[in-house]
Scaffold this motif. Sequence first.
Motif, PDB file in Angstrom:
ATOM      1  N   THR A  60       6.784-153.115 -17.014  1.00  0.00           N
ATOM      2  CA  THR A  60       6.430-152.106 -18.029  1.00  0.00           C
ATOM      3  C   THR A  60       5.636-150.990 -17.373  1.00  0.00           C
ATOM      4  OG1 THR A  60       4.257-152.982 -18.685  1.00  0.00           O
ATOM      5  CG2 THR A  60       6.198-153.960 -19.758  1.00  0.00           C
ATOM      6  N   GLU A  61       5.640-149.828 -18.026  1.00  0.00           N
ATOM      7  CA  GLU A  61       4.924-148.668 -17.511  1.00  0.00           C
ATOM      8  C   GLU A  61       3.412-148.904 -17.485  1.00  0.00           C
ATOM      9  OE1 GLU A  61       5.926-145.951 -16.219  1.00  0.00           O
ATOM     10  OE2 GLU A  61       8.057-145.781 -16.718  1.00  0.00           O
ATOM     11  N   ASP A  62       2.910-149.764 -18.394  1.00  0.00           N
ATOM     12  CA  ASP A  62       1.460-149.975 -18.461  1.00  0.00           C
ATOM     13  C   ASP A  62       0.997-151.195 -17.674  1.00  0.00           C
ATOM     14  OD1 ASP A  62       2.882-151.453 -20.294  1.00  0.00           O
ATOM     15  OD2 ASP A  62       1.461-151.220 -21.934  1.00  0.00           O
ATOM     16  N   GLY A  63       1.774-151.604 -16.671  1.00  0.00           N
ATOM     17  CA  GLY A  63       1.267-152.544 -15.684  1.00  0.00           C
ATOM     18  C   GLY A  63       1.399-154.021 -15.987  1.00  0.00           C
ATOM     19  N   TYR A  64       2.374-154.400 -16.821  1.00  0.00           N
ATOM     20  CA  TYR A  64       2.621-155.822 -17.033  1.00  0.00           C
ATOM     21  C   TYR A  64       3.625-156.316 -15.998  1.00  0.00           C
ATOM     22  CZ  TYR A  64       0.039-155.737 -21.418  1.00  0.00           C
ATOM     23  OH  TYR A  64      -0.960-155.623 -22.351  1.00  0.00           O
ATOM     24  N   LEU A  65       3.407-157.548 -15.535  1.00  0.00           N
ATOM     25  CA  LEU A  65       4.258-158.138 -14.506  1.00  0.00           C
ATOM     26  C   LEU A  65       4.841-159.454 -14.999  1.00  0.00           C
ATOM     27  CD1 LEU A  65       1.374-157.041 -12.986  1.00  0.00           C
ATOM     28  CD2 LEU A  65       2.846-157.396 -10.999  1.00  0.00           C
ATOM     29  N   LEU A  66       6.012-159.773 -14.502  1.00  0.00           N
ATOM     30  CA  LEU A  66       6.709-161.009 -14.853  1.00  0.00           C
ATOM     31  C   LEU A  66       6.741-161.918 -13.636  1.00  0.00           C
ATOM     32  CD1 LEU A  66       8.243-162.138 -17.331  1.00  0.00           C
ATOM     33  CD2 LEU A  66      10.325-161.092 -16.401  1.00  0.00           C
ATOM     34  N   THR A  67       6.443-163.209 -13.846  1.00  0.00           N
ATOM     35  CA  THR A  67       6.484-164.186 -12.771  1.00  0.00           C
ATOM     36  C   THR A  67       6.858-165.538 -13.357  1.00  0.00           C
ATOM     37  OG1 THR A  67       5.276-165.072 -10.852  1.00  0.00           O
ATOM     38  CG2 THR A  67       4.018-164.767 -12.881  1.00  0.00           C
ATOM     39  N   ASN A  68       6.694-166.603 -12.580  1.00  0.00           N
ATOM     40  CA  ASN A  68       6.982-167.959 -13.058  1.00  0.00           C
ATOM     41  C   ASN A  68       5.738-168.619 -13.622  1.00  0.00           C
ATOM     42  OD1 ASN A  68       9.130-168.539 -10.233  1.00  0.00           O
ATOM     43  ND2 ASN A  68       9.759-168.024 -12.305  1.00  0.00           N
ATOM     44  N   ALA A  69       5.928-169.432 -14.642  1.00  0.00           N
ATOM     45  CA  ALA A  69       4.806-170.181 -15.206  1.00  0.00           C
ATOM     46  C   ALA A  69       4.216-171.129 -14.172  1.00  0.00           C
ATOM     47  CB  ALA A  69       5.258-170.951 -16.448  1.00  0.00           C
ATOM     48  N   HIS A  70       5.058-171.728 -13.323  1.00  0.00           N
ATOM     49  CA  HIS A  70       4.511-172.695 -12.358  1.00  0.00           C
ATOM     50  C   HIS A  70       3.664-172.007 -11.282  1.00  0.00           C
ATOM     51  CE1 HIS A  70       8.149-171.777  -9.787  1.00  0.00           C
ATOM     52  NE2 HIS A  70       7.260-171.978  -8.818  1.00  0.00           N
ATOM     53  N   VAL A  71       3.861-170.700 -11.073  1.00  0.00           N
ATOM     54  CA  VAL A  71       3.050-169.975 -10.095  1.00  0.00           C
ATOM     55  C   VAL A  71       1.620-169.804 -10.600  1.00  0.00           C
ATOM     56  CG1 VAL A  71       2.743-167.739  -8.948  1.00  0.00           C
ATOM     57  CG2 VAL A  71       5.007-168.789  -9.044  1.00  0.00           C
ATOM     58  N   VAL A  72       1.449-169.633 -11.910  1.00  0.00           N
ATOM     59  CA  VAL A  72       0.121-169.361 -12.463  1.00  0.00           C
ATOM     60  C   VAL A  72      -0.534-170.606 -13.060  1.00  0.00           C
ATOM     61  CG1 VAL A  72       0.821-166.997 -12.955  1.00  0.00           C
ATOM     62  CG2 VAL A  72       0.951-168.710 -14.773  1.00  0.00           C
ATOM     63  N   LEU A  98       8.352-174.060 -20.576  1.00  0.00           N
ATOM     64  CA  LEU A  98       9.712-174.460 -20.936  1.00  0.00           C
ATOM     65  C   LEU A  98      10.765-173.448 -20.505  1.00  0.00           C
ATOM     66  CD1 LEU A  98       9.258-176.126 -24.426  1.00  0.00           C
ATOM     67  CD2 LEU A  98       9.524-177.190 -22.201  1.00  0.00           C
ATOM     68  N   SER A  99      10.361-172.239 -20.179  1.00  0.00           N
ATOM     69  CA  SER A  99      11.289-171.268 -19.585  1.00  0.00           C
ATOM     70  C   SER A  99      10.884-170.927 -18.166  1.00  0.00           C
ATOM     71  CB  SER A  99      11.343-169.987 -20.426  1.00  0.00           C
ATOM     72  OG  SER A  99      10.082-169.332 -20.422  1.00  0.00           O
ATOM     73  N   ASP A 100       9.723-171.425 -17.727  1.00  0.00           N
ATOM     74  CA  ASP A 100       9.119-171.118 -16.426  1.00  0.00           C
ATOM     75  C   ASP A 100       8.895-169.621 -16.257  1.00  0.00           C
ATOM     76  OD1 ASP A 100       7.877-171.814 -14.077  1.00  0.00           O
ATOM     77  OD2 ASP A 100       9.715-171.793 -12.879  1.00  0.00           O
ATOM     78  N   LEU A 101       8.480-168.961 -17.343  1.00  0.00           N
ATOM     79  CA  LEU A 101       8.151-167.545 -17.280  1.00  0.00           C
ATOM     80  C   LEU A 101       6.690-167.332 -17.650  1.00  0.00           C
ATOM     81  CD1 LEU A 101      11.270-165.919 -18.991  1.00  0.00           C
ATOM     82  CD2 LEU A 101      10.689-165.851 -16.558  1.00  0.00           C
ATOM     83  N   ALA A 102       6.081-166.331 -17.050  1.00  0.00           N
ATOM     84  CA  ALA A 102       4.704-165.962 -17.373  1.00  0.00           C
ATOM     85  C   ALA A 102       4.571-164.452 -17.276  1.00  0.00           C
ATOM     86  CB  ALA A 102       3.721-166.643 -16.423  1.00  0.00           C
ATOM     87  N   ALA A 155      11.859-179.346 -15.845  1.00  0.00           N
ATOM     88  CA  ALA A 155      10.535-178.725 -15.934  1.00  0.00           C
ATOM     89  C   ALA A 155       9.609-179.713 -16.620  1.00  0.00           C
ATOM     90  CB  ALA A 155      10.601-177.417 -16.717  1.00  0.00           C
ATOM     91  N   TRP A 156       8.311-179.479 -16.473  1.00  0.00           N
ATOM     92  CA  TRP A 156       7.328-180.372 -17.074  1.00  0.00           C
ATOM     93  C   TRP A 156       6.419-179.574 -17.987  1.00  0.00           C
ATOM     94  CZ3 TRP A 156       7.357-185.638 -16.501  1.00  0.00           C
ATOM     95  CH2 TRP A 156       8.237-186.133 -15.528  1.00  0.00           C
ATOM     96  N   SER A 157       6.158-180.113 -19.169  1.00  0.00           N
ATOM     97  CA  SER A 157       5.259-179.470 -20.130  1.00  0.00           C
ATOM     98  C   SER A 157       4.502-180.544 -20.883  1.00  0.00           C
ATOM     99  CB  SER A 157       6.060-178.600 -21.119  1.00  0.00           C
ATOM    100  OG  SER A 157       5.205-178.042 -22.093  1.00  0.00           O
ATOM    101  N   GLY A 158       3.168-180.468 -20.815  1.00  0.00           N
ATOM    102  CA  GLY A 158       2.366-181.447 -21.527  1.00  0.00           C
ATOM    103  C   GLY A 158       2.601-182.869 -21.069  1.00  0.00           C
ATOM    104  N   GLY A 159       2.982-183.030 -19.807  1.00  0.00           N
ATOM    105  CA  GLY A 159       3.238-184.367 -19.284  1.00  0.00           C
ATOM    106  C   GLY A 159       4.621-184.898 -19.605  1.00  0.00           C
ATOM    107  N   SER A 160       5.450-184.095 -20.307  1.00  0.00           N
ATOM    108  CA  SER A 160       6.793-184.521 -20.668  1.00  0.00           C
ATOM    109  C   SER A 160       7.822-183.759 -19.844  1.00  0.00           C
ATOM    110  CB  SER A 160       7.048-184.270 -22.162  1.00  0.00           C
ATOM    111  OG  SER A 160       6.137-184.986 -22.952  1.00  0.00           O
ATOM    112  N   ARG A 161       8.905-184.432 -19.511  1.00  0.00           N
ATOM    113  CA  ARG A 161       9.981-183.806 -18.746  1.00  0.00           C
ATOM    114  C   ARG A 161      10.885-183.035 -19.705  1.00  0.00           C
ATOM    115  NH1 ARG A 161      15.230-184.720 -16.957  1.00  0.00           N
ATOM    116  NH2 ARG A 161      15.659-184.184 -14.770  1.00  0.00           N
TER     117      ARG A 161
END
Length: 326
Positions: A60-72, A98-102, A155-161
């Motif tokens: 986005t023009e105002d400085g938002y970035l997209l990455t993976n949830a597992h990275v953060v 659940l989408s591995d997006l952040a 992927a893993w979320s809340g201890g569940s696969r």
Amino acid sequence: MNATPGTGPAPGAEDPLDAYSRTVIRVAESVTPHVAAIEMARHGRNGPVRVGAGSAVVFTEDGYLLTNAHVVARANEGRAVFADGSAADIDIIGADPLSDLAVLRGLSATPAPARLGDAEALRVGQLVIAVGNPLGLSGSVSAGVVSGLGRSMPAWSGGSRRVIEDVIQTDAALNPGSSGGALADSRGYVVGISTAVAGAGLGLAIPINATTRRIISALLTDGRVRRAYLGLVSTPVQLPATVKLRNGQRHALRVVEVIPGSPAAKAGLKQGDLVVSAGRRPVASAESLQKLLFSDAIGVPFPVTVMRSGALVDVIAVPEEMTESV
């Protein structure tokens, strides 16, 4: 006069770059300025403690970035460094395992955004270029093809696969640190966010499509993604040749398991049912069902049509909100 061996072509000779090389160079020069190397940290007793690293794409023009949830994961702050040498501290706006997006936000000026494309238009064999920071080597570029579409990855979320559906498979080289980087098409549009290395010559990326755009929007707005829960485990199958639906549909979802006590169980869905439509829309893949199960489906009657013992059966399920315990 002939060129001396080892000194390159003579003046006026044909450019040695072929069309493939030209395309990769053009895309690399177009996309690289929008991709950051990021280091993630969390507060410790003696100051910030580094907990992860990867890549991110300004979108986005105002400085938002997209990455993976597992990275953060496990982080609460970070720093982004761009190809031009500029840097910005970053906050985590939201993450969706659940989408591995952040989504991250730069706290100072960032480069202009990359152009987001549409992965729905991708074809197997199509050229794609990955830009990221593998092994800490910033601005690295690799090229390959789309090796497969519609793949699934755990992927893993809340201890569940869980399973992330509709992933892009590519043979463009990805390595640790590539996660969160850009996968671009030959026009320089970002069509995926690199997410995993599944083996030699096998990389995976989260597609940029209507579903992920909805996820990104939810992360920007709420910092999380609310999903509806049915309680089905299913697999795509081809409908028997004897089954002829009015819309010409040839594929459905076979119910492999119905979770006890789930909305699907309460509605009377059974193992072996073939789900042909949900929410009055045809479903032929897990992704086509999942994209119907966002927040607006929670607590709302949800019609499901299944093929059972050769007959079409209509049931009404009421999806619940997905929590970490389900």
